[in-house]
Design a protein around this motif. Structure first.
Motif, PDB file in Angstrom:
ATOM      1  N   HIS A 202     -22.817 -46.252  59.375  1.00  0.00           N
ATOM      2  CA  HIS A 202     -22.929 -46.786  58.019  1.00  0.00           C
ATOM      3  C   HIS A 202     -24.158 -46.233  57.322  1.00  0.00           C
ATOM      4  O   HIS A 202     -24.155 -46.070  56.089  1.00  0.00           O
ATOM      5  N   ALA A 203     -25.193 -45.912  58.067  1.00  0.00           N
ATOM      6  CA  ALA A 203     -26.372 -45.288  57.475  1.00  0.00           C
ATOM      7  C   ALA A 203     -26.006 -43.956  56.837  1.00  0.00           C
ATOM      8  O   ALA A 203     -26.461 -43.628  55.740  1.00  0.00           O
ATOM      9  N   ASP A 204     -25.197 -43.155  57.521  1.00  0.00           N
ATOM     10  CA  ASP A 204     -24.752 -41.880  56.962  1.00  0.00           C
ATOM     11  C   ASP A 204     -23.982 -42.093  55.661  1.00  0.00           C
ATOM     12  O   ASP A 204     -24.178 -41.382  54.677  1.00  0.00           O
ATOM     13  N   LEU A 205     -23.075 -43.068  55.663  1.00  0.00           N
ATOM     14  CA  LEU A 205     -22.266 -43.331  54.480  1.00  0.00           C
ATOM     15  C   LEU A 205     -23.147 -43.808  53.325  1.00  0.00           C
ATOM     16  O   LEU A 205     -22.883 -43.482  52.156  1.00  0.00           O
ATOM     17  N   SER A 206     -24.174 -44.574  53.636  1.00  0.00           N
ATOM     18  CA  SER A 206     -25.092 -45.052  52.602  1.00  0.00           C
ATOM     19  C   SER A 206     -25.830 -43.894  51.941  1.00  0.00           C
ATOM     20  O   SER A 206     -25.912 -43.815  50.704  1.00  0.00           O
ATOM     21  N   ILE A 207     -26.373 -43.001  52.754  1.00  0.00           N
ATOM     22  CA  ILE A 207     -27.076 -41.842  52.206  1.00  0.00           C
ATOM     23  C   ILE A 207     -26.120 -41.016  51.354  1.00  0.00           C
ATOM     24  O   ILE A 207     -26.449 -40.601  50.242  1.00  0.00           O
ATOM     25  N   ALA A 208     -24.922 -40.778  51.876  1.00  0.00           N
ATOM     26  CA  ALA A 208     -23.949 -39.950  51.162  1.00  0.00           C
ATOM     27  C   ALA A 208     -23.551 -40.570  49.832  1.00  0.00           C
ATOM     28  O   ALA A 208     -23.358 -39.860  48.838  1.00  0.00           O
ATOM     29  N   GLY A 209     -23.418 -41.894  49.783  1.00  0.00           N
ATOM     30  CA  GLY A 209     -23.059 -42.543  48.531  1.00  0.00           C
ATOM     31  C   GLY A 209     -24.073 -42.272  47.434  1.00  0.00           C
ATOM     32  O   GLY A 209     -23.708 -41.983  46.284  1.00  0.00           O
ATOM     33  N   TRP A 210     -25.347 -42.322  47.771  1.00  0.00           N
ATOM     34  CA  TRP A 210     -26.380 -42.070  46.769  1.00  0.00           C
ATOM     35  C   TRP A 210     -26.441 -40.598  46.399  1.00  0.00           C
ATOM     36  O   TRP A 210     -26.679 -40.255  45.237  1.00  0.00           O
ATOM     37  N   LEU A 211     -26.208 -39.719  47.341  1.00  0.00           N
ATOM     38  CA  LEU A 211     -26.145 -38.295  47.015  1.00  0.00           C
ATOM     39  C   LEU A 211     -24.989 -38.003  46.058  1.00  0.00           C
ATOM     40  O   LEU A 211     -25.142 -37.232  45.103  1.00  0.00           O
ATOM     41  N   LEU A 212     -23.832 -38.610  46.315  1.00  0.00           N
ATOM     42  CA  LEU A 212     -22.689 -38.396  45.430  1.00  0.00           C
ATOM     43  C   LEU A 212     -23.004 -38.842  44.011  1.00  0.00           C
ATOM     44  O   LEU A 212     -22.638 -38.168  43.042  1.00  0.00           O
ATOM     45  N   TRP A 213     -23.640 -39.987  43.875  1.00  0.00           N
ATOM     46  CA  TRP A 213     -23.983 -40.469  42.536  1.00  0.00           C
ATOM     47  C   TRP A 213     -24.833 -39.431  41.794  1.00  0.00           C
ATOM     48  O   TRP A 213     -24.573 -39.097  40.643  1.00  0.00           O
ATOM     49  N   MET A 214     -25.837 -38.904  42.480  1.00  0.00           N
ATOM     50  CA  MET A 214     -26.678 -37.889  41.876  1.00  0.00           C
ATOM     51  C   MET A 214     -25.842 -36.680  41.452  1.00  0.00           C
ATOM     52  O   MET A 214     -25.991 -36.149  40.345  1.00  0.00           O
ATOM     53  N   GLN A 215     -24.945 -36.258  42.333  1.00  0.00           N
ATOM     54  CA  GLN A 215     -24.109 -35.094  42.042  1.00  0.00           C
ATOM     55  C   GLN A 215     -23.202 -35.339  40.837  1.00  0.00           C
ATOM     56  O   GLN A 215     -23.061 -34.482  39.959  1.00  0.00           O
ATOM     57  N   PHE A 216     -22.585 -36.521  40.790  1.00  0.00           N
ATOM     58  CA  PHE A 216     -21.680 -36.832  39.693  1.00  0.00           C
ATOM     59  C   PHE A 216     -22.411 -36.826  38.349  1.00  0.00           C
ATOM     60  O   PHE A 216     -21.890 -36.343  37.343  1.00  0.00           O
ATOM     61  N   VAL A 217     -23.612 -37.383  38.312  1.00  0.00           N
ATOM     62  CA  VAL A 217     -24.334 -37.535  37.054  1.00  0.00           C
ATOM     63  C   VAL A 217     -24.838 -36.189  36.536  1.00  0.00           C
ATOM     64  O   VAL A 217     -24.702 -35.878  35.338  1.00  0.00           O
ATOM     65  N   VAL A 218     -25.414 -35.369  37.408  1.00  0.00           N
ATOM     66  CA  VAL A 218     -26.001 -34.105  36.931  1.00  0.00           C
ATOM     67  C   VAL A 218     -24.998 -32.964  36.925  1.00  0.00           C
ATOM     68  O   VAL A 218     -25.203 -31.957  36.235  1.00  0.00           O
TER      69      VAL A 218
END
Length: 251
Positions: A202-218
């Protein structure tokens, strides 16, 4: 079929939230059948209260009710908050890959606390204002009002463009702290616990979720995102690559 409650956007990938992506990744990883019901920000509290669920953030008077949430017709149970959902699905569907084994749950709780204080607090000032126009018209006023109360400033003043470079440097520094936590992983690349894609946590999924948000926005092709992909030996790009088979946002 599990009902998964998520927050819509007007981005090409409708699913955008870093918190709900943890659960979307989880459902895809476990291979559990589900469908998404989209919930606008002003309707989240009413939805969770309709299930008689307690606040997901009981210490936050501004945003006590948050997504993700699921409803499982097999057990007739509603569950909210990504870590609670992960533990529930691990227990209820033991034949699927476990992401928070019982012996690691205290550890995962400590990780979430530290990750929020280190990384999420660095990302929020830069990305919350830039997220606003990506939301639907039904959610934008609520999002603006609550986040301006959160920061005590107008959305446009939270992190104006003149401060973007400084905030990007803070985000990179924060991810560097997490990279230090992860350096004990056996392959030195991705995972927090198992060191292999068969042991995603779940730690991996948590990190990935925040990375995706950054990717989607920029934007995936932006110079900002390409810089993130280079950080810390490409560790964060590698994590999203490992999770690419579970990047299903169509349901």
């Amino acid at each position: 079929m599990i009902i998964f409650y998520d927050i819509p956007s007007n981005l090409p990938v409708k699913a955008w939230s870093p918190s709900t992506w943890k659960t979307r990744y989880l459902l895809n990883l476990k291979g559990l059948p589900y469908r998404t019901e989209w919930v606008e920000y002003p309707d989240i509290a009413g939805l969770l209260k309709s299930f008689a669920l307690p606040p997901t953030e009981p210490d936050d008077p501004l945003l006590p009710y948050t997504l993700p949430a699921i409803y499982d017709p097999k057990t007739k149970r509603a569950v909210a908050e990504s870590a609670v959902i992960a533990a529930y699905l691990d227990d209820e569907y033991p034949e699927t890959p476990a992401v928070i084994p019982k012996e690691t749950r205290a550890f995962h709780a400590a990780f979430q606390y530290a990750f929020r204080a280190t990384v999420q607090s660095a990302i929020a000032p830069l990305f919350l204002p830039r997220q606003l126009p990506c939301l639907t018209p039904a959610s934008q006023p609520y999002f603006r009002c609550t986040r301006e109360q959160m920061f005590g400033a107008k959305m446009e003043d939270i992190c104006p463009p003149s401060k973007w470079a400084m905030q990007w440097a803070e985000i990179e520094r924060a991810f560097g702290v997490v990279a230090g936590w992860l350096d004990g992983a056996s392959d030195g690349r991705v995972t927090f616990l198992g060191g292999a894609t068969s042991a995603l946590s779940h730690a991996d999924l948590s990190i990935a979720g925040w990375l995706l948000w950054m990717q989607f926005v920029v934007g995936k092709e932006s110079e900002e995102w390409k810089a993130v992909e280079r950080w810390h030996g490409g560790r964060w790009r590698n994590l999203l690559d490992v999770l690419e088979p579970y990047f299903d946002h169509s349901r």
